[in-house]
Design a protein around this motif. Structure first.
Motif, PDB file in Angstrom:
ATOM      1  N   VAL A  45     -49.844  37.515   4.439  1.00 23.30           N
ATOM      2  CA  VAL A  45     -48.575  37.410   3.700  1.00 23.30           C
ATOM      3  C   VAL A  45     -47.492  36.972   4.680  1.00 23.30           C
ATOM      4  O   VAL A  45     -47.273  37.608   5.705  1.00 23.30           O
ATOM      5  N   TYR A  95     -49.572  33.538   0.829  1.00 22.18           N
ATOM      6  CA  TYR A  95     -50.550  34.591   1.060  1.00 22.18           C
ATOM      7  C   TYR A  95     -51.920  34.118   0.600  1.00 22.18           C
ATOM      8  O   TYR A  95     -52.049  33.071  -0.036  1.00 22.18           O
ATOM      9  N   THR A 121     -42.779  40.794  -4.685  1.00 25.31           N
ATOM     10  CA  THR A 121     -41.406  41.294  -4.633  1.00 25.31           C
ATOM     11  C   THR A 121     -40.819  41.092  -3.243  1.00 25.31           C
ATOM     12  O   THR A 121     -41.550  40.959  -2.262  1.00 25.31           O
ATOM     13  N   ARG A 168     -38.313  43.083  -0.574  1.00 24.17           N
ATOM     14  CA  ARG A 168     -37.843  44.435  -0.311  1.00 24.17           C
ATOM     15  C   ARG A 168     -36.977  44.429   0.940  1.00 24.17           C
ATOM     16  O   ARG A 168     -37.173  43.616   1.831  1.00 24.17           O
ATOM     17  N   ASP A 193     -35.945  46.364   4.276  1.00 30.45           N
ATOM     18  CA  ASP A 193     -36.515  47.336   5.212  1.00 30.45           C
ATOM     19  C   ASP A 193     -35.406  48.262   5.711  1.00 30.45           C
ATOM     20  O   ASP A 193     -34.442  47.811   6.328  1.00 30.45           O
ATOM     21  N   ASP A 196     -37.368  51.914   1.523  1.00 30.20           N
ATOM     22  CA  ASP A 196     -37.153  50.484   1.384  1.00 30.20           C
ATOM     23  C   ASP A 196     -36.681  50.171  -0.030  1.00 30.20           C
ATOM     24  O   ASP A 196     -37.202  50.711  -1.001  1.00 30.20           O
ATOM     25  N   HIS A 234     -36.037  47.885  -3.360  1.00 29.73           N
ATOM     26  CA  HIS A 234     -36.529  46.744  -4.131  1.00 29.73           C
ATOM     27  C   HIS A 234     -35.354  45.802  -4.342  1.00 29.73           C
ATOM     28  O   HIS A 234     -34.310  46.205  -4.843  1.00 29.73           O
ATOM     29  N   TYR A 254     -38.490  41.753   3.590  1.00 30.47           N
ATOM     30  CA  TYR A 254     -39.910  41.411   3.667  1.00 30.47           C
ATOM     31  C   TYR A 254     -40.465  41.235   2.263  1.00 30.47           C
ATOM     32  O   TYR A 254     -39.875  41.686   1.283  1.00 30.47           O
ATOM     33  N   ARG A 299     -43.646  41.727  -0.465  1.00 30.54           N
ATOM     34  CA  ARG A 299     -44.804  42.569  -0.773  1.00 30.54           C
ATOM     35  C   ARG A 299     -45.574  41.900  -1.904  1.00 30.54           C
ATOM     36  O   ARG A 299     -45.002  41.534  -2.927  1.00 30.54           O
ATOM     37  N   ARG A 306     -48.765  42.610  -4.408  1.00 29.35           N
ATOM     38  CA  ARG A 306     -49.638  43.676  -4.898  1.00 29.35           C
ATOM     39  C   ARG A 306     -50.523  43.132  -6.006  1.00 29.35           C
ATOM     40  O   ARG A 306     -50.052  42.484  -6.930  1.00 29.35           O
TER      41      ARG A 306
END
Length: 133
Positions: free
Chosen positions: A7, A25, A45, A47, A49, A54, A56, A105, A107, A109
Protein backbone atom coordinates in the motif's frame (compact mmCIF):
# COMPACT_ATOMS: atom_id res chain seq x y z
CA UNK A 1 -7.69 -15.42 2.77
CA UNK A 2 -7.13 -12.52 0.39
CA UNK A 3 -4.16 -10.33 1.31
CA UNK A 4 -3.45 -6.64 0.77
CA UNK A 5 0.16 -5.54 0.37
CA UNK A 6 2.39 -2.78 -1.01
CA UNK A 7 0.00 0.00 0.00
CA UNK A 8 1.49 3.31 -1.15
CA UNK A 9 0.12 6.84 -0.80
CA UNK A 10 1.16 9.82 -2.90
CA UNK A 11 -0.37 13.29 -2.55
CA UNK A 12 0.30 16.11 -5.00
CA UNK A 13 -0.99 19.55 -4.12
CA UNK A 14 -2.85 21.08 -7.09
CA UNK A 15 -3.47 24.51 -5.55
CA UNK A 16 -4.32 26.08 -2.17
CA UNK A 17 -7.67 24.29 -2.05
CA UNK A 18 -7.17 20.84 -3.63
CA UNK A 19 -4.78 17.92 -3.83
CA UNK A 20 -4.69 14.81 -6.00
CA UNK A 21 -4.46 11.63 -3.91
CA UNK A 22 -3.07 8.40 -5.41
CA UNK A 23 -3.29 5.09 -3.53
CA UNK A 24 -1.76 1.98 -5.09
CA UNK A 25 -1.80 -1.52 -3.64
CA UNK A 26 -1.79 -5.21 -4.48
CA UNK A 27 -4.52 -7.75 -3.70
CA UNK A 28 -3.69 -11.46 -3.84
CA UNK A 29 -6.47 -14.05 -3.74
CA UNK A 30 -6.17 -17.71 -2.83
CA UNK A 31 -6.86 -20.35 -5.46
CA UNK A 32 -10.01 -21.44 -3.56
CA UNK A 33 -11.37 -17.87 -3.38
CA UNK A 34 -10.91 -17.48 -7.14
CA UNK A 35 -12.57 -20.85 -7.85
CA UNK A 36 -15.52 -19.93 -5.63
CA UNK A 37 -15.87 -16.46 -7.16
CA UNK A 38 -15.69 -14.99 -3.64
CA UNK A 39 -16.70 -11.36 -3.25
CA UNK A 40 -15.07 -8.87 -0.90
CA UNK A 41 -15.95 -5.36 0.22
CA UNK A 42 -12.97 -3.19 -0.66
CA UNK A 43 -12.71 -0.03 1.46
CA UNK A 44 -9.96 2.55 0.91
CA UNK A 45 -9.76 5.38 3.43
CA UNK A 46 -7.42 8.18 4.38
CA UNK A 47 -6.58 8.52 8.05
CA UNK A 48 -4.74 11.08 10.14
CA UNK A 49 -1.90 9.65 12.23
CA UNK A 50 -2.15 10.89 15.82
CA UNK A 51 -0.63 9.76 19.14
CA UNK A 52 -3.83 8.68 20.91
CA UNK A 53 -6.17 7.60 18.08
CA UNK A 54 -6.13 8.00 14.33
CA UNK A 55 -8.83 10.10 12.69
CA UNK A 56 -10.90 8.95 9.73
CA UNK A 57 -10.54 11.70 7.11
CA UNK A 58 -12.35 10.43 4.00
CA UNK A 59 -13.46 7.24 2.25
CA UNK A 60 -12.02 7.06 -1.26
CA UNK A 61 -13.64 3.75 -2.24
CA UNK A 62 -16.22 1.44 -0.72
CA UNK A 63 -17.40 -1.22 -3.15
CA UNK A 64 -17.30 -4.89 -4.02
CA UNK A 65 -14.57 -6.81 -5.85
CA UNK A 66 -14.62 -10.42 -7.03
CA UNK A 67 -11.68 -12.75 -6.45
CA UNK A 68 -9.52 -13.60 -9.46
CA UNK A 69 -6.65 -16.00 -9.96
CA UNK A 70 -3.42 -14.61 -8.57
CA UNK A 71 -2.71 -11.01 -7.70
CA UNK A 72 -3.99 -7.71 -9.10
CA UNK A 73 -2.56 -4.22 -8.86
CA UNK A 74 -5.07 -1.54 -7.85
CA UNK A 75 -4.96 2.25 -8.04
CA UNK A 76 -7.40 4.83 -6.69
CA UNK A 77 -6.99 8.49 -7.67
CA UNK A 78 -9.22 11.25 -6.30
CA UNK A 79 -9.09 15.02 -5.93
CA UNK A 80 -9.57 15.91 -2.27
CA UNK A 81 -10.00 19.26 -0.52
CA UNK A 82 -6.91 20.34 1.39
CA UNK A 83 -9.20 21.14 4.31
CA UNK A 84 -9.94 17.39 4.51
CA UNK A 85 -6.22 16.56 4.58
CA UNK A 86 -5.58 19.24 7.24
CA UNK A 87 -5.93 16.76 10.09
CA UNK A 88 -3.83 18.80 12.54
CA UNK A 89 -5.25 22.35 12.27
CA UNK A 90 -2.82 25.25 12.34
CA UNK A 91 -2.74 27.63 15.31
CA UNK A 92 -3.12 31.39 14.83
CA UNK A 93 -2.02 33.64 17.70
CA UNK A 94 -2.21 37.43 17.22
CA UNK A 95 -2.01 36.96 13.43
CA UNK A 96 0.99 34.62 13.58
CA UNK A 97 0.35 31.24 11.96
CA UNK A 98 2.00 28.27 13.62
CA UNK A 99 1.80 25.39 11.17
CA UNK A 100 1.09 21.94 12.52
CA UNK A 101 2.35 19.24 10.19
CA UNK A 102 -0.34 16.82 8.98
CA UNK A 103 0.39 13.10 8.92
CA UNK A 104 -1.90 11.20 6.52
CA UNK A 105 -1.88 7.53 5.56
CA UNK A 106 -4.08 5.25 3.46
CA UNK A 107 -5.79 2.13 4.77
CA UNK A 108 -7.07 -0.61 2.46
CA UNK A 109 -9.39 -3.17 4.01
CA UNK A 110 -10.89 -6.27 2.38
CA UNK A 111 -13.83 -7.84 4.19
CA UNK A 112 -15.49 -11.01 2.92
CA UNK A 113 -18.96 -10.12 1.69
CA UNK A 114 -21.72 -11.86 3.60
CA UNK A 115 -25.23 -11.36 2.29
CA UNK A 116 -27.83 -10.43 4.87
CA UNK A 117 -31.60 -10.30 4.68
CA UNK A 118 -33.78 -7.26 4.87
CA UNK A 119 -37.28 -6.54 6.07
CA UNK A 120 -39.69 -3.66 6.06
CA UNK A 121 -42.82 -2.95 8.07
CA UNK A 122 -46.04 -1.35 6.83
CA UNK A 123 -48.10 1.28 8.54
CA UNK A 124 -50.40 0.22 11.40
CA UNK A 125 -54.11 -0.05 10.68
CA UNK A 126 -56.28 0.44 13.77
CA UNK A 127 -59.82 -0.98 13.67
CA UNK A 128 -62.20 -3.34 15.48
CA UNK A 129 -62.04 -6.66 13.65
CA UNK A 130 -63.84 -8.64 16.36
CA UNK A 131 -67.49 -8.74 17.54
CA UNK A 132 -67.28 -5.15 18.82
CA UNK A 133 -66.66 -3.94 15.25
Amino acid sequence: MATVSNVRLRIEQLDDRRSRVHVTYRICYSHCEAMAGSTFVERVTLRGDDPIWDDHLITLRNGCVRAQNGCIEREITRVVANSTLDEDPDTIIFGWVIGNKDEVYARVRLTPFQPTGSQGDSNIVSAHFGPAG
